[in-house]
Design a protein around this motif. Structure first.
Motif, PDB file in Angstrom:
ATOM      1  N   SER A 274       0.782  -1.244  -0.015  1.00 19.37           N
ATOM      2  CA  SER A 274      -0.128   0.036  -0.151  1.00 19.37           C
ATOM      3  C   SER A 274       0.731   1.152   0.036  1.00 19.37           C
ATOM      4  O   SER A 274       0.536   2.326  -0.638  1.00 19.37           O
ATOM      5  CB  SER A 274      -0.799  -0.024   1.180  1.00 19.37           C
ATOM      6  OG  SER A 274       0.119   0.086   2.415  1.00 19.37           O
TER       7      SER A 274
ATOM      8  N   GLU B 182       1.852   1.986  -3.381  1.00 18.04           N
ATOM      9  CA  GLU B 182       0.812   2.388  -4.397  1.00 18.04           C
ATOM     10  C   GLU B 182       0.502   3.900  -4.026  1.00 18.04           C
ATOM     11  O   GLU B 182       0.188   4.578  -5.078  1.00 18.04           O
ATOM     12  CB  GLU B 182      -0.352   1.537  -4.131  1.00 18.04           C
ATOM     13  CG  GLU B 182      -0.245  -0.121  -4.498  1.00 18.04           C
ATOM     14  CD  GLU B 182      -1.533  -0.753  -4.242  1.00 18.04           C
ATOM     15  OE1 GLU B 182      -2.367  -0.246  -3.541  1.00 18.04           O
ATOM     16  OE2 GLU B 182      -1.427  -1.811  -4.512  1.00 18.04           O
TER      17      GLU B 182
ATOM     18  N   LYS C 299       3.119   5.820  -5.903  1.00 17.34           N
ATOM     19  CA  LYS C 299       2.964   5.773  -7.407  1.00 17.34           C
ATOM     20  C   LYS C 299       1.703   6.950  -7.427  1.00 17.34           C
ATOM     21  O   LYS C 299       1.620   7.703  -8.693  1.00 17.34           O
ATOM     22  CB  LYS C 299       2.376   4.261  -7.827  1.00 17.34           C
ATOM     23  CG  LYS C 299       2.298   4.363  -9.308  1.00 17.34           C
ATOM     24  CD  LYS C 299       1.660   3.319  -9.881  1.00 17.34           C
ATOM     25  CE  LYS C 299       2.793   2.436 -10.217  1.00 17.34           C
ATOM     26  NZ  LYS C 299       3.534   2.780 -11.349  1.00 17.34           N
TER      27      LYS C 299
ATOM     28  N   TYR D 285       0.268  -1.190 -14.292  1.00 10.37           N
ATOM     29  CA  TYR D 285      -0.361  -0.931 -13.060  1.00 10.37           C
ATOM     30  C   TYR D 285      -1.823  -1.039 -13.338  1.00 10.37           C
ATOM     31  O   TYR D 285      -2.430  -1.972 -12.447  1.00 10.37           O
ATOM     32  CB  TYR D 285      -0.210   0.328 -12.604  1.00 10.37           C
ATOM     33  CG  TYR D 285      -0.827   0.595 -11.319  1.00 10.37           C
ATOM     34  CD1 TYR D 285      -0.361   0.018 -10.031  1.00 10.37           C
ATOM     35  CD2 TYR D 285      -1.629   1.889 -11.131  1.00 10.37           C
ATOM     36  CE1 TYR D 285      -0.986   0.549  -8.710  1.00 10.37           C
ATOM     37  CE2 TYR D 285      -2.240   2.318  -9.875  1.00 10.37           C
ATOM     38  CZ  TYR D 285      -1.987   1.257  -8.770  1.00 10.37           C
ATOM     39  OH  TYR D 285      -2.625   1.699  -7.365  1.00 10.37           O
TER      40      TYR D 285
ATOM     41  N   CYS E   6       5.318  -1.264  -8.176  1.00 12.44           N
ATOM     42  CA  CYS E   6       3.452  -1.375  -8.367  1.00 12.44           C
ATOM     43  C   CYS E   6       2.908  -1.814  -9.729  1.00 12.44           C
ATOM     44  O   CYS E   6       2.237  -1.425 -10.299  1.00 12.44           O
ATOM     45  CB  CYS E   6       2.873  -0.039  -8.258  1.00 12.44           C
ATOM     46  SG  CYS E   6       2.979   0.678  -6.565  1.00 12.44           S
TER      47      CYS E   6
ATOM     48  N   LYS F 168       1.142  -4.894 -11.642  1.00 13.74           N
ATOM     49  CA  LYS F 168      -0.051  -5.688 -11.278  1.00 13.74           C
ATOM     50  C   LYS F 168      -0.309  -6.571 -12.205  1.00 13.74           C
ATOM     51  O   LYS F 168      -1.344  -7.325 -12.412  1.00 13.74           O
ATOM     52  CB  LYS F 168      -1.121  -4.767 -11.144  1.00 13.74           C
ATOM     53  CG  LYS F 168      -1.039  -3.823 -10.108  1.00 13.74           C
ATOM     54  CD  LYS F 168      -1.133  -4.371  -8.614  1.00 13.74           C
ATOM     55  CE  LYS F 168      -0.817  -3.248  -7.575  1.00 13.74           C
ATOM     56  NZ  LYS F 168      -0.963  -3.948  -6.153  1.00 13.74           N
TER      57      LYS F 168
END
Length: 533
Positions: free
Chosen positions: A39, A42, A45, A81, A258, A260
């Motif tokens: 977190s 994130e 970012k 991401y 980050c 994904k």
């Protein structure tokens, strides 16, 4: 392998502060630690994107280069991401290039669009995009990127189809495009060195070890996302512990950047599942599933959905197996406990029996000691009385012999008066008194505390004490003979020259006045302590 881990520890400590030492278990601990900080990355970012968007908002729409660079930077943040946001910005980037009629920039943005469509699993849409591209006159670098994208699309479709006939055709086309791209833009020294990891071991140079590649990629300055991609690619060149370490390294840098797209963490879940490390496999496959949903990777989501039930089922089986083992352990413990309890009961009973036996033995020993004491006492009394008996008898025999000689002498001489005088001089009562004194003296030698103990059994006013000059009086003498073991009234009467009724009367009178019950009086007399000689 140990050398690899040490080198990896040193290099990763310099580059990104990785854990130590570099074994898969240590790297997994680092990865799990990074998951807790996901977190944070994130938020960082999101802050970068917000700053870029704010800058874009204040950038003049007529400045192509500035807006192109900002759209590219924002797209790059979303590229790995979140698909939806990346798709929006790459479309804006494409529209910007079309508006300013920038052919090369438009080609680049179209390739980026195809790339995110590929990452999201939209293969048909990605093919539609690149097929509309006009590749004529493109620079070698752009044409090479186009060919690499098409090769990746062929490889992705081949992997998705997973068919013996069609997959082979797609893989062959992918190889053709990769080879064409290499001819347009030969790989750099770094890329060429990475490619060497995939040549057969029989022709691979000895220095191209996992240790070497750990050193190479971790000592080379590059963004975390690029490091993750290189590590993920290298993982296919090795096996076992080395492959696992590269995959974990890629997953760590995916979290830090980050990313994904879930490739590394998905591969990690698969590899751990093959190694029967089901708990960790389930943990990372769940992470891959969350990432796939977040990013919008359709093809990866399907792969994960096919894997998760298998991992979950195996995890349930392992948990059930653990429960079964626990139940078996509990039942075995219960049985062992029951057996131990049964043995304990038997042991306790045996101990009680032993204690009872020991108590009986102690009682018997005590009784034997008392019997032995009485026997020793009786033996000593008999020795004393026998000695007294022989001494008295010897004295009386001597006296009789003397009297016999004198009587015979006086009779021969006819001196009958002298005989009468001699007989008169023999005083029987005096000799009897001497005998009693001798008996009393021997008794008090053996029982010096008898008189006091005897009187302690009587009230103060009824106590019987010898008169001055007496050793024992008749009453005490009767019970003294009883203490010596002469219990019969007739035997006592003969010794003391009393009638039986007199002895009975003496005894009855004393017992009636005693402080203890009459039935216990004689027992108390027998308990008076013997001192011995």
């Amino acid at each position: 392998m140990n050398k690899i881990l040490v080198v990896l520890l040193f290099l990763m400590g310099q580059v990104s502060g990785y854990a130590q030492p570099f074994r898969s278990d240590s790297l997994l601990r680092v990865l799990k630690g990074e998951l807790t900080r996901e977190s944070l990355y994130e938020r960082q970012k999101a802050n970068r994107i917000a700053r870029l968007q704010l800058t874009l908002l204040h950038t003049d729409s007529t400045r192509f280069n500035a807006r192109f660079n900002l759209y590219s930077a924002i797209f790059e943040e979303y590229h790995s991401y979140k698909f939806d946001s990346a798709f929006v910005y790459v479309q804006q980037l494409t529209a910007l290039c079309e508006r300013f009629q920038q052919k090369d920039s438009l080609a680049r943005s179209t390739i980026l669009l195809g790339t995110i469509l590929l990452n999201s699993g939209l293969y048909k849409e990605a093919f539609d995009v690149i097929e509309k591209m006009d590749t004529a006159g493109l620079a070698n670098r752009l044409r090479s990127d186009y060919l690499v994208l098409r090769a990746r699309l062929y490889g992705g479709i081949g992997e998705y189809d997973n068919d013996a006939f069609f997959t082979e055709r797609y893989y062959r086309k992918a190889d053709e495009d990769y080879n064409s791209a290499d001819r347009l833009t030969p790989p750099s020294d770094f890329e060429h060195t990475i490619d060497l990891a995939f040549i057969p071991d029989s022709v691979k140079q000895k220095h191209l070890t996992p240790d070497f590649y750990y050193h190479l990629i971790t000592n080379r300055p590059m963004p975390a996302h690029n490091l993750a991609m290189v590590a993920a690619r290298l993982s296919f060149a090795f096996s076992g512990e080395d492959r696992l370490c590269f995959i974990i390294l890629a997953a760590i840098n995916d979290i830090r950047s980050c990313t994904k797209e879930t490739l590394a963490v998905f591969l990690l879940g698969q590899e751990l599942f093959k190694m029967n490390r089901t708990n960790d496999a389930f943990l990372f496959m769940q992470e891959a599933d969350r990432n796939a949903v977040f990013y919008g990777t359709r093809n990866r989501a399907l792969q994960i959905e096919s894997m998760l039930p298998l991992i979950s089922a195996k995890l349930v089986d392992e948990k059930q197996h653990q429960k079964d083992k626990l139940l078996i352990w509990f039942l075995v413990s219960l049985i062992v406990g029951g057996i131990l309890f049964f043995l304990l009961v038997i042991y306790r009973r045996q101990m009680l029996r032993i204690k009872d036996s020991e108590g009986m033995i102690r009682e018997k020993n005590a009784e034997l000691q008392r019997v032995n004491a009485r026997l020793w006492e009786s033996s000593k009394i008999k020795e004393e009385l026998i000695g007294l008996f022989f001494k008295t008898c010897s004295s009386y025999i001597d006296m009789l012999q003397t009297a016999t000689r004198e009587t015979q002498h006086y009779i021969k001489l006819g001196k009958y008066n002298e005989v009468l005088r001699l007989l008169k001089n023999m005083e029987i009562d005096r000799e009897k008194g001497n005998l009693y004194k001798m008996l009393d003296s021997s008794f008090l030698t053996m029982f010096p505390g008898f008189i006091a103990a005897f009187n302690a059994l009587l009230p103060e006013e009824d106590r019987v004490w010898p008169k001055p000059g007496e050793t024992l009086n008749p009453t005490v003498r009767i019970f003294a003979l009883m203490r010596l073991g002469v219990t019969g009234n007739e035997a006592i009467a003969k010794i003391l020259d009393y009638s039986v009724s007199t002895i009975y009367t003496y005894k009855a009178r004393i017992k009636s006045r005693a402080l203890v019950p009459a039935i216990d009086f004689e027992r108390k007399i027998m308990e008076i302590e013997f001192i011995g000689i």
